[in-house]
Motif scaffolding. Structure first.
Motif, PDB file in Angstrom:
ATOM      1  N   LYS A 439      37.181  45.912  30.228  1.00  0.00           N
ATOM      2  CA  LYS A 439      37.662  47.251  30.558  1.00  0.00           C
ATOM      3  C   LYS A 439      36.939  47.650  31.835  1.00  0.00           C
ATOM      4  O   LYS A 439      35.721  47.486  31.941  1.00  0.00           O
ATOM      5  N   PHE A 440      37.671  48.150  32.822  1.00  0.00           N
ATOM      6  CA  PHE A 440      37.036  48.394  34.120  1.00  0.00           C
ATOM      7  C   PHE A 440      37.603  49.644  34.779  1.00  0.00           C
ATOM      8  O   PHE A 440      38.729  50.067  34.493  1.00  0.00           O
ATOM      9  N   LEU A 441      36.806  50.231  35.659  1.00  0.00           N
ATOM     10  CA  LEU A 441      37.219  51.431  36.379  1.00  0.00           C
ATOM     11  C   LEU A 441      38.234  51.079  37.465  1.00  0.00           C
ATOM     12  O   LEU A 441      38.125  50.039  38.129  1.00  0.00           O
ATOM     13  N   TYR A 442      39.204  51.965  37.671  1.00  0.00           N
ATOM     14  CA  TYR A 442      40.141  51.779  38.777  1.00  0.00           C
ATOM     15  C   TYR A 442      39.360  51.746  40.102  1.00  0.00           C
ATOM     16  O   TYR A 442      38.423  52.508  40.302  1.00  0.00           O
ATOM     17  N   GLY A 443      39.777  50.863  40.977  1.00  0.00           N
ATOM     18  CA  GLY A 443      39.077  50.660  42.235  1.00  0.00           C
ATOM     19  C   GLY A 443      38.393  49.308  42.293  1.00  0.00           C
ATOM     20  O   GLY A 443      37.972  48.854  43.357  1.00  0.00           O
ATOM     21  N   VAL A 444      38.305  48.669  41.121  1.00  0.00           N
ATOM     22  CA  VAL A 444      37.686  47.350  41.027  1.00  0.00           C
ATOM     23  C   VAL A 444      38.627  46.299  41.612  1.00  0.00           C
ATOM     24  O   VAL A 444      39.844  46.397  41.504  1.00  0.00           O
ATOM     25  N   THR A 445      38.063  45.282  42.230  1.00  0.00           N
ATOM     26  CA  THR A 445      38.839  44.159  42.756  1.00  0.00           C
ATOM     27  C   THR A 445      38.580  42.924  41.895  1.00  0.00           C
ATOM     28  O   THR A 445      37.655  42.897  41.072  1.00  0.00           O
ATOM     29  N   GLY A 446      39.374  41.889  42.117  1.00  0.00           N
ATOM     30  CA  GLY A 446      39.177  40.644  41.382  1.00  0.00           C
ATOM     31  C   GLY A 446      37.823  40.023  41.631  1.00  0.00           C
ATOM     32  O   GLY A 446      37.262  39.358  40.757  1.00  0.00           O
ATOM     33  N   THR A 447      37.272  40.257  42.822  1.00  0.00           N
ATOM     34  CA  THR A 447      35.941  39.725  43.141  1.00  0.00           C
ATOM     35  C   THR A 447      34.885  40.313  42.210  1.00  0.00           C
ATOM     36  O   THR A 447      33.956  39.616  41.788  1.00  0.00           O
ATOM     37  N   ASN A 448      35.042  41.594  41.872  1.00  0.00           N
ATOM     38  CA  ASN A 448      34.075  42.247  40.979  1.00  0.00           C
ATOM     39  C   ASN A 448      34.083  41.640  39.581  1.00  0.00           C
ATOM     40  O   ASN A 448      33.062  41.671  38.880  1.00  0.00           O
ATOM     41  N   LEU A 449      35.223  41.092  39.158  1.00  0.00           N
ATOM     42  CA  LEU A 449      35.377  40.613  37.780  1.00  0.00           C
ATOM     43  C   LEU A 449      35.164  39.112  37.632  1.00  0.00           C
ATOM     44  O   LEU A 449      35.026  38.614  36.510  1.00  0.00           O
ATOM     45  N   ASP A 450      35.153  38.386  38.733  1.00  0.00           N
ATOM     46  CA  ASP A 450      35.135  36.921  38.664  1.00  0.00           C
ATOM     47  C   ASP A 450      33.973  36.376  37.845  1.00  0.00           C
ATOM     48  O   ASP A 450      34.120  35.388  37.118  1.00  0.00           O
ATOM     49  N   VAL A 451      32.822  37.003  37.924  1.00  0.00           N
ATOM     50  CA  VAL A 451      31.626  36.512  37.229  1.00  0.00           C
ATOM     51  C   VAL A 451      31.847  36.432  35.714  1.00  0.00           C
ATOM     52  O   VAL A 451      31.242  35.592  35.031  1.00  0.00           O
ATOM     53  N   LEU A 452      32.707  37.274  35.163  1.00  0.00           N
ATOM     54  CA  LEU A 452      32.939  37.259  33.723  1.00  0.00           C
ATOM     55  C   LEU A 452      33.474  35.910  33.257  1.00  0.00           C
ATOM     56  O   LEU A 452      33.164  35.446  32.157  1.00  0.00           O
ATOM     57  N   ALA A 453      34.300  35.281  34.098  1.00  0.00           N
ATOM     58  CA  ALA A 453      34.871  33.990  33.736  1.00  0.00           C
ATOM     59  C   ALA A 453      33.892  32.841  33.943  1.00  0.00           C
ATOM     60  O   ALA A 453      34.020  31.785  33.327  1.00  0.00           O
ATOM     61  N   ARG A 454      32.905  33.044  34.803  1.00  0.00           N
ATOM     62  CA  ARG A 454      31.987  31.952  35.169  1.00  0.00           C
ATOM     63  C   ARG A 454      30.638  32.011  34.463  1.00  0.00           C
ATOM     64  O   ARG A 454      29.917  31.017  34.427  1.00  0.00           O
ATOM     65  N   GLN A 455      30.279  33.171  33.940  1.00  0.00           N
ATOM     66  CA  GLN A 455      28.893  33.354  33.488  1.00  0.00           C
ATOM     67  C   GLN A 455      28.433  32.298  32.487  1.00  0.00           C
ATOM     68  O   GLN A 455      27.331  31.759  32.598  1.00  0.00           O
ATOM     69  N   LEU A 457      29.399  29.309  32.119  1.00  0.00           N
ATOM     70  CA  LEU A 457      29.217  28.035  32.810  1.00  0.00           C
ATOM     71  C   LEU A 457      27.989  28.076  33.709  1.00  0.00           C
ATOM     72  O   LEU A 457      27.200  27.124  33.760  1.00  0.00           O
ATOM     73  N   TRP A 458      27.825  29.180  34.427  1.00  0.00           N
ATOM     74  CA  TRP A 458      26.656  29.322  35.293  1.00  0.00           C
ATOM     75  C   TRP A 458      25.354  29.202  34.494  1.00  0.00           C
ATOM     76  O   TRP A 458      24.347  28.689  35.002  1.00  0.00           O
ATOM     77  N   ASN A 459      25.381  29.684  33.267  1.00  0.00           N
ATOM     78  CA  ASN A 459      24.168  29.656  32.448  1.00  0.00           C
ATOM     79  C   ASN A 459      23.627  28.246  32.225  1.00  0.00           C
ATOM     80  O   ASN A 459      22.451  28.061  31.936  1.00  0.00           O
ATOM     81  N   ILE A 460      24.521  27.234  32.333  1.00  0.00           N
ATOM     82  CA  ILE A 460      24.054  25.849  32.165  1.00  0.00           C
ATOM     83  C   ILE A 460      24.217  25.059  33.470  1.00  0.00           C
ATOM     84  O   ILE A 460      24.251  23.825  33.469  1.00  0.00           O
ATOM     85  N   GLY A 461      24.347  25.783  34.602  1.00  0.00           N
ATOM     86  CA  GLY A 461      24.363  25.126  35.903  1.00  0.00           C
ATOM     87  C   GLY A 461      25.688  24.505  36.289  1.00  0.00           C
ATOM     88  O   GLY A 461      25.743  23.621  37.152  1.00  0.00           O
ATOM     89  N   LEU A 462      26.795  24.959  35.696  1.00  0.00           N
ATOM     90  CA  LEU A 462      28.128  24.457  36.042  1.00  0.00           C
ATOM     91  C   LEU A 462      28.921  25.526  36.786  1.00  0.00           C
ATOM     92  O   LEU A 462      28.647  26.728  36.675  1.00  0.00           O
ATOM     93  N   ASP A 463      29.909  25.091  37.529  1.00  0.00           N
ATOM     94  CA  ASP A 463      30.812  26.001  38.246  1.00  0.00           C
ATOM     95  C   ASP A 463      32.113  25.254  38.510  1.00  0.00           C
ATOM     96  O   ASP A 463      32.224  24.054  38.227  1.00  0.00           O
TER      97      ASP A 463
END
Length: 592
Positions: A439-455, A457-463
């Motif tokens: 759930k996000f505030l209006y004005g957000v871009t896809g760049t702001n949300l991208d980390v949600l999909a990667r986190q 994976l990032w936690n174990i050093g993958l991307d």
């Protein structure tokens, strides 16, 4: 001719024309991502078949620039060609523009075919090479001169997409564009992007494989509109439709002459990332140009209510096809021989059985085991791999329907898998779920949300070396802007009615690839004292393979989301299945 021989002949032509550096992009006259056979000059000269890439040729060196989707594929296809691979986005790797700026000598000549390269690219090069006083030559299609038996320009028939599908008539769309012109104090909007033109005029075609567009240009003024298109494409019904909407039709190539006739007093709105350099160069240098995205681009991205209703129905039928395919795959493996290609053909047969189906929305990516590490792998007769009752099988596919375009990826567990594969599968699933339920505030871009999909994976050093999501057209291109979800900055706010894919993944060269993809619709949620909140609606309805899930890696909220999603899948898809398929679907949409 072999690639090396083609390069030798190209260098000889360059020398004859006095050209020191020559650019060969992947695009057509419209900067399209996917192009017709006539425009595949970069593929012809290099042997690299990916959709994205740029070749730069000089006497000393030949380079190919491509992005992370194609690193593995490009390395394999360039072997023995003498072409150096430049991996875009990697540390220390220059862009092809930076490469040219650094290496081209003073007063040397840069050549290209101006019809297939974006104006912005050349203006940037001119600016950065100003001190070197280089000469720009944009009138030579050298690859075309060498290419024997080159395919002809396509001449597919245009057809009208009725308002019961599009939800808005051409006259209304033109009026909205004219309002934008008046607001920006502009006189003319020059449009060259094929999906924009198809959307504005509510016509579709088949000039680019899997992309239902026609080769055309358009010029819209406050009181006139011209469509530049080969009239052979227009039957009497389309001609009457255009006449009714006061659209003047001129020959496809006449736009170049018409640009020379535009008065100096006019202000032109055009997207210099889309308009080719030859069109720009035909304008009088005194004409004021407003470099801005076409108004139609954002309009097209925000689907109207009728389009969204159609899309939801379209995705149910597409979900039925993919679910039936999953049932067939799980129950037929071991009983009959299945390969990457035969599986793709079977999936296509399930889609063909659905109402309003036209064709695939892109070439199906059916990749088993290590082949799946190549993000945009396409099986050939040589690479076609037989499926076995072990490991995972990635299938990324989509359909073009009269009521929409679909794009879905599922990675299927075919049998015994390592704990690493299941762990990676579950981490990808976590990323997909966390982006889906945000759930996000209006004005957000896809760049702001991208980390949600990667986190996870990032936690174990993958991307993964690509974006997380892209817009999808309505019976149009499977990749549509301006919205997107990726690490690289995208200023486009996520607006109500936009649709976007959600497709995190893991790609381990030589081992495996895993991707899961649903399509999402941007919707309004509650409005509070802090502003308008937004959310996503998932509109893809196909089971996520529970055979790959390690439940202990999922949070309570993630499990709850997955269970709720699978209940929706069962409710929407089961009415269209046989009794045996329904019983099977219960198992694959069960609560965990």
């Amino acid at each position: 001719m072999e690639v090396a021989e083609k390069i030798v002949k190209l260098k000889k032509l360059m020398k004859e024309r006095g050209i020191d550096y020559y650019i060969i992009p992947s695009s057509d006259y419209h900067q399209s991502e996917y192009v017709g056979e006539y425009f595949k000059g970069r593929e012809w000269i290099s042997g690299f078949t990916g959709s994205a890439g740029t070749v730069v040729v000089s006497e000393k060196e030949v380079g190919l620039w491509t992005d992370g989707r194609y690193f593995i594929q490009a390395e394999k296809q360039l072997v023995g060609s003498g072409i150096k691979l430049f991996k875009m986005g990697e540390e220390g790797v220059p862009t092809f523009i930076e490469y040219i700026v650094k290496n081209i000598g003073k007063e040397e000549t840069l050549g290209f075919d101006g019809k297939v390269i974006a104006t912005r690219t050349i203006l940037d090069l001119e600016k950065q090479c100003k001190e070197k006083n280089i000469k720009i030559v944009g009138e030579f299609d050298l690859v075309g001169e060498l290419w024997e038996n080159r395919p002809t320009l396509p001449e597919s028939q245009a057809f009208i997409l009725g308002e019961k599908y599009s939800g808005e008539g051409t006259e209304s769309k033109l009026n909205r564009i004219r309002e934008s012109l008046e607001k920006e104090n502009c006189d003319i909007n020059i449009i060259t992007s094929l999906d924009d033109i198809a959307w504005i005029f509510n016509i579709r075609g088949n000039d680019v494989k899997n992309n239902p567009v026609n080769l055309a240009y358009a010029a819209i003024t406050l009181d006139k509109v011209v469509l530049y298109i080969n009239e052979k494409k227009l039957n009497s019904e389309v001609e009457r439709y255009l006449y009714k909407n006061k659209v003047e039709v001129r020959d496809y190539f006449e736009i170049y002459e018409d640009m020379q006739r535009i008065s100096n007093s006019n202000v032109i709105m055009m997207d210099l990332n889309k308009v080719n350099y030859s069109i720009y160069r035909n304008l009088n240098s005194e004409i004021k140009v407003l470099d801005k995205a076409n108004p139609s681009t954002l309009m097209k991205a925000c689907k109207n209510k009728i389009e969204l209703e159609n899309l939801r129905e379209c995705h149910i039928r597409d979900g039925v096809a993919v679910t039936k395919f999953m049932y067939w795959l799980k129950n037929s493996l071991g009983r009959e021989e299945i390969t990457e290609i035969s599986a793709s053909e079977k999936l296509e047969s399930f889609r063909k059985a659905q109402d309003l189906y036209i064709e695939p929305s892109f070439d199906t990516i059916a990749a088993y085991e290590a082949n799946a590490a190549m993000m945009h792998y396409k099986a050939t007769n040589i690479s076609d791999k037989k499926l076995e009752a072990k490991n995972m099988f990635l299938v990324d596919s989509g359909g073009q329907y009269f009521d929409g375009t679909t794009d879905i990826t599922r990675t299927f567990v075919l049998g015994e898998c390592s704990e690493e594969l299941k762990r990676h599968f579950t981490l990808v699933l976590k990323g997909m779920i966390n982006l889906s339920k945000v759930k996000f505030l209006y004005g957000v871009t896809g760049t702001n949300l991208d980390v949600l999909a990667r986190q996870a994976l990032w936690n174990i050093g993958l991307d993964y070396k690509c974006g997380t999501g892209h817009g999808v057209g309505f019976l149009l291109n499977v990749h549509e802007g301006p919205q997107g979800i990726r690490v690289q900055y995208n200023p486009q706010v996520l607006e109500e009615g936009m649709n976007v894919t959600n497709e995190p993944g893991v790609y381990i060269e030589g081992s495996h690839g895993i991707r899961l993809e649903n399509e999402l619709i941007v919707q309004k949620d509650e409005k509070t004292q802090f502003g308008q909140f937004m959310k996503f609606e998932t509109m893809t309805y196909v089971p996520l393979d529970l055979d790959g899930v390690k439940k202990e890696l999922l949070s309570f909220e993630e499990i709850e989301f997955l269970n709720n999603y699978h209940k929706i899948v069962y409710d929407k898809i089961s009415p269209y299945l046989t009794l045996e398929e329904k019983e099977w679907l219960k198992k694959y949409t069960r609560n965990i």
